[in-house]
Design a protein around this motif. Sequence first.
Motif, PDB file in Angstrom:
ATOM      1  N   LEU A 198       0.834  -1.205   0.000  1.00 58.83           N
ATOM      2  CA  LEU A 198       0.000   0.000   0.000  1.00 58.83           C
ATOM      3  C   LEU A 198       0.871   1.258   0.000  1.00 58.83           C
ATOM      4  CD1 LEU A 198      -2.897  -1.009   2.445  1.00 58.83           C
ATOM      5  CD2 LEU A 198      -3.050  -0.674  -0.045  1.00 58.83           C
ATOM      6  N   ILE A 199       1.945   1.241   0.777  1.00 53.15           N
ATOM      7  CA  ILE A 199       2.823   2.419   0.787  1.00 53.15           C
ATOM      8  C   ILE A 199       3.469   2.586  -0.587  1.00 53.15           C
ATOM      9  CG2 ILE A 199       4.901   3.455   1.800  1.00 53.15           C
ATOM     10  CD1 ILE A 199       4.210   2.065   4.428  1.00 53.15           C
ATOM     11  N   LYS A 200       3.900   1.485  -1.166  1.00 54.09           N
ATOM     12  CA  LYS A 200       4.519   1.583  -2.497  1.00 54.09           C
ATOM     13  C   LYS A 200       3.529   2.171  -3.510  1.00 54.09           C
ATOM     14  CE  LYS A 200       7.417  -2.540  -2.251  1.00 54.09           C
ATOM     15  NZ  LYS A 200       7.510  -3.876  -2.856  1.00 54.09           N
ATOM     16  N   ALA A 201       2.290   1.689  -3.451  1.00 61.83           N
ATOM     17  CA  ALA A 201       1.293   2.194  -4.393  1.00 61.83           C
ATOM     18  C   ALA A 201       1.018   3.665  -4.132  1.00 61.83           C
ATOM     19  CB  ALA A 201       0.007   1.381  -4.281  1.00 61.83           C
ATOM     20  N   ALA A 202       0.962   4.031  -2.853  1.00 66.58           N
ATOM     21  CA  ALA A 202       0.710   5.440  -2.515  1.00 66.58           C
ATOM     22  C   ALA A 202       1.842   6.312  -3.056  1.00 66.58           C
ATOM     23  CB  ALA A 202       0.589   5.592  -1.001  1.00 66.58           C
ATOM     24  N   ILE A 203       3.069   5.789  -3.027  1.00 63.89           N
ATOM     25  CA  ILE A 203       4.202   6.544  -3.568  1.00 63.89           C
ATOM     26  C   ILE A 203       4.071   6.682  -5.084  1.00 63.89           C
ATOM     27  CG2 ILE A 203       6.697   6.402  -4.014  1.00 63.89           C
ATOM     28  CD1 ILE A 203       7.001   5.173  -1.181  1.00 63.89           C
ATOM     29  N   SER A 204       3.662   5.606  -5.743  1.00 66.79           N
ATOM     30  CA  SER A 204       3.524   5.651  -7.199  1.00 66.79           C
ATOM     31  C   SER A 204       2.319   6.480  -7.639  1.00 66.79           C
ATOM     32  CB  SER A 204       3.367   4.226  -7.759  1.00 66.79           C
ATOM     33  OG  SER A 204       4.604   3.577  -7.755  1.00 66.79           O
ATOM     34  N   HIS A 205       1.332   6.571  -6.769  1.00 66.35           N
ATOM     35  CA  HIS A 205       0.109   7.291  -7.122  1.00 66.35           C
ATOM     36  C   HIS A 205       0.397   8.779  -7.289  1.00 66.35           C
ATOM     37  CE1 HIS A 205      -4.120   8.325  -7.185  1.00 66.35           C
ATOM     38  NE2 HIS A 205      -3.930   9.195  -6.200  1.00 66.35           N
ATOM     39  N   ARG A 206      -0.184   9.369  -8.336  1.00 66.50           N
ATOM     40  CA  ARG A 206      -0.018  10.808  -8.498  1.00 66.50           C
ATOM     41  C   ARG A 206      -1.280  11.499  -7.985  1.00 66.50           C
ATOM     42  NH1 ARG A 206      -0.024  14.069 -13.971  1.00 66.50           N
ATOM     43  NH2 ARG A 206      -2.032  12.993 -13.846  1.00 66.50           N
ATOM     44  N   GLY A 207      -1.099  12.368  -7.022  1.00 62.65           N
ATOM     45  CA  GLY A 207      -2.247  13.004  -6.400  1.00 62.65           C
ATOM     46  C   GLY A 207      -2.203  12.752  -4.902  1.00 62.65           C
ATOM     47  N   PHE A 208      -3.298  13.008  -4.249  1.00 61.86           N
ATOM     48  CA  PHE A 208      -3.319  12.892  -2.793  1.00 61.86           C
ATOM     49  C   PHE A 208      -3.586  11.442  -2.394  1.00 61.86           C
ATOM     50  CE2 PHE A 208      -5.293  13.097   1.398  1.00 61.86           C
ATOM     51  CZ  PHE A 208      -4.377  13.895   2.069  1.00 61.86           C
ATOM     52  N   ALA A 209      -2.619  10.852  -1.709  1.00 65.90           N
ATOM     53  CA  ALA A 209      -2.792   9.466  -1.260  1.00 65.90           C
ATOM     54  C   ALA A 209      -2.888   9.471   0.245  1.00 65.90           C
ATOM     55  CB  ALA A 209      -1.623   8.613  -1.719  1.00 65.90           C
ATOM     56  N   PHE A 210      -3.952   8.886   0.775  1.00 63.54           N
ATOM     57  CA  PHE A 210      -4.141   8.870   2.229  1.00 63.54           C
ATOM     58  C   PHE A 210      -4.100   7.443   2.758  1.00 63.54           C
ATOM     59  CE2 PHE A 210      -6.862   8.759   6.050  1.00 63.54           C
ATOM     60  CZ  PHE A 210      -6.054   9.554   6.852  1.00 63.54           C
TER      61      PHE A 210
END
Lengths: 350, 600
Positions: A198-210
């Motif tokens: 989940l952290i990896k995906a949040a890092i790859s995600h562009r925009g606000f990741a919570f």
Amino acid sequence: MSFQKSKFHHPRLPVNDLGLTYRDYEGALSTLCAGCGHDSITSAIIQACHEQSIPPHKVAKMSGIGCSSKAPNYFLNKAHGFNSVHGRMPSVTTGANMANRDLLYLAMSGDGDSASIGLGQFAHVVRRQLDMVYMVANNGVYGLTKGQLAATADKGVKNKTGELSIFTDIDLCVMALQLGATFVARSFSGDKKQLVPLIKAAISHRGFAFLDIISPCVTFNNHPKSTRSYDYVHDNVVTGAIADFVPVKKEITSDSAQGGCEDICLHDGSIMRIQKITADYDSKNAMKAIVDIEEHKKKGEILTGLLYLDPTGSHFHEINNTTDTPLNQLDQDTLCPGSRILSSINDSFR
Amino acid sequence: MRKTDTSSYQHFLKVVDCQQACPAHTPVPEYIRLIAEKRYDDAYMLNWESNVFPGVLGRVCDRPCEPACRRGRVEDKPVAICRLKRVTADNKGNILHRLPQAPFKKNNKRIALIGAGPASLTVARDLLPSGYEIILFERDAKAGGMMRSQIPAFRLPETVLDEELDYIINMGVECHFGEEITSLKNLLQRKFDAVFVGSGAPTGRWLKIPGHEKVSTHADTGINWLSNVTFDHVDKVANSVIVLGGGNTAMDCCRTAKRLGATEVKVLVRSSFDDMKASPWEKQDALAEGIEIMPNYSPKEYVFEKNKFVGVLFEKVQSVYDPIGKRTLKATGETLLVPCDFVLVAVGQDTAYPWIERDIGLEFNKWQQPVVNKNSLQSTVKQVFFGGDAAFGPKNIISAVANGHQAAISIDLFCQNKHPANDRPESAFNLISQKMGIHEWSYQSKISHQERNLVPHINWEDAVKELKQEVELGFDEQLALEEAHRCLNCDVHTVFEEKSCIECSACEDVCPMDCISFVEYNPDSAISLKEQVLPQLKVSTINPQQEILVSDKLKTGNLMIKDEDVCLHCGLCAERCPTGAWDMKKFVLSNIASTIKEKQ
Ligand SMILES: Cc1cc2nc3c(=O)[nH]c(=O)nc-3n(C[C@H](O)[C@H](O)[C@H](O)COP(=O)(O)OP(=O)(O)OC[C@H]3O[C@@H](n4cnc5c(N)ncnc54)[C@H](O)[C@@H]3O)c2cc1C
Ligand SMILES: Cc1ncc(C[n+]2csc(CCOP(=O)(O)OP(=O)(O)O)c2C)c(N)n1
Ligand code: SF4
Ligand code: SF4
Ligand code: SF4
Ligand SMILES: [Mg+2]
């Protein structure tokens, strides 16, 4: 006393694309209480950044005040960082992101920091869709100030001293969903198998990741009446789907995509692979995610996993149409183009 | 559930690799800690109890502990365990009052020892306090065996040896020096309750190459020549000397020849330099003293011209290795005549039993070695026991000492009509918590990152001038303390208690070496525990030599797995554990001698 961790490491530690071992992503040895969930979050962040080959100097660690907000000191000691005033991390991060949009903003806050004093800041940074990873270590108390109930504590629970939680609890995931966050997940510090992807995906995600991470406070909120204790969480955690992160360079094999897996392509080309556990799980439906969270809570369960993901959403710079070049890289001439340009701008208003 | 069995000492001893590797199981980390506390007398006595000759071994031990030392797994070099042993001997005060004090109450059992080497003397030391009468026969004029006759004084000063020999002899050994046993049959008629044969492997091998019959005045076996030097029968040597062989005897020969005035000393060996049997430090010292080592030369012939000895002819060979690493020498056809005046043949040594009659029921195997039980060291004549080089061919001092302990237990059992192999005692053990307070341990848990210290020595030009001048100076106190802090305290074990674990993973997260992993496990699966668990470990490639510690089922059904391989014993896991599920506990054996067993 050993406030030092040996620099020796396992001789067979893997190195990443940058030639670094995960030990190169560590920070100071934690001074949090032994067994604090926040330390597990720290190690999950270290693992995620290492496996993603994030160059530490391209990261800014942002935090407010609290035990959780101390955590950035314990990871990525080669990264930039700002430990702000209580509850003000979002606005400081906004400012930093305005000045330098090239950095990866890894923010670490607490449920006191974000759901009490900083709730206003939290709401607005979500609305603005700032491109950042916003993590909250959710332990249901103010750990640093000795265990007062936080606004996230479930209504009806008691803290260690017996104080009853009499007000409605705030669910930060629900708020983030309502306010338009494009990546919302909940996890548990004790479940790295779930947390690291989940952290990896949040890092790859562009925009606000919570990411709201249940993180037991062993010292002030690990008692039998708590709904944030290790035992309670171990017993009551449920998940709608297992989300696995497939990095860009890894070839996607067709057979693993079979068996009811759904692949979501993230902005950078990496994949979030979803394997449903409950049949009606839907990562694209924010309204349903809110209902699911509340329904599980009624049963005393904590719903974890990737709750909502919209990889196509816009972020602050796009919405605001700011320049692609980070402001801190613009030179004097570009920033101040001179009186001729100014008068032509003024003329356009006449 | 297959929880690791930790009920016997074996599990814990295995983790203390130095102690495990020491044939006498010397409690290495414990004596190193005592050095760190400057408790030199205590450190010396701890050594003395298990290895009997700390001052000797602190200089010339073969050091099987050092390649085993776990420090070598996390950085370049192991702890200088051997040099630290010498520190205990160099810095101790008067320890005489701490030795077992004669006279002992007699038990009316008489034991004969043949040979006064380390094996026999260990038997004497172990048995005397129990009241045994020890009658020792030694053909030389003094005790010590090869420690005196072969190991040169520039490595082992006579005073050091004498001191430690006297500790034992003065406990009341009845010594018959200059008395060679020429018939075991006769000895057995002299009413001893048991006989221990510690006669060593005293015969040097010759090389039977062409010219061998004529070369005797220009050559000697290394071990014969070395003892002649020791006993002052030889005090000079020809100008140009070559030494054949690549073991420790060869190294002692070449260095001794240099000291007796040879101007040109060469060592020629069939193997490659790396494969030479000599210990690395002995090769380095020889090179430092200006000796030329020529690897890959196989001797072919002693060459005579007009009946005058001129030198040795060699053939250049090449070491070739088969897939399993077995070496064969391949001839290259190229030859080399190395001119010289004198040859020292150091290519091996053998036991010699012309004095044991073959009709007394004592069986020999096809290599003419006595048949003995490997644990009890009892021969086929039940009151006769063998140990040291006499039992298994040339090894080293510490193995002889270990055998001495084994034989002493056997003889004691035998004299009480118990079975020397089947009735052997087992050691009990203790695990003692080292916790002093929060984050406080009674040992230095902080890891030193200091590299291995080199031992100071006299300068090499002076070294070769004096036959008996000791070369190594030993560590001074500062170096000793620094080196002592490099020890990882491997006897302070991480002990895990399932019922206290709340599975917060704090230990897993903090461990600098990734030793600890919490893993999922399905006991009903057809897949084996190992196969389920290994891929989940934080570093999944494990050292096959080291076992992993598998916990019982935890509350969630998960297991805790600890890979002992590279644990630093830094105690961080225990410090980070909120419930005390981990503790750092010192492992103490109650009867070390009884743990010396044939290696499986
Ligand atoms: C040149 C050389 C260097 C060495 N260097 C080292 C070293 O650095 N470190 C190390 O650990 N080991 C070293 N060794 C090996 C070590 O010396 C031996 O392994 C060890 O001494 C064996 O001990 P032991 O008690 O079995 O026999 P020994 O030490 O060989 O003692 C046997 C004794 O028995 C006596 N004896 C023999 N037959 C009779 C008889 N019939 N009657 C009466 N007495 C008899 C002999 O005179 C001798 O004194 C070296 C050996 C050599 C040859
Ligand atoms: C402006 C301000 N008000 C109050 C405080 C006192 N204070 C410090 S930490 C904290 C709460 C922290 O709780 P949380 O963010 O949940 O962190 P935790 O310690 O639980 O991880 C409070 C109220 C402060 N430091 N600054
Ligand atoms: S008080 Fe609680 S939150 Fe703070 S460090 Fe201790 S266990 Fe963690
Ligand atoms: S580090 Fe110390 S205890 Fe561990 S193997 Fe080496 S000498 Fe022995
Ligand atoms: S003592 Fe504990 S923390 Fe230290 S290396 Fe060993 S297992 Fe890891
Ligand atoms: Mg909190």
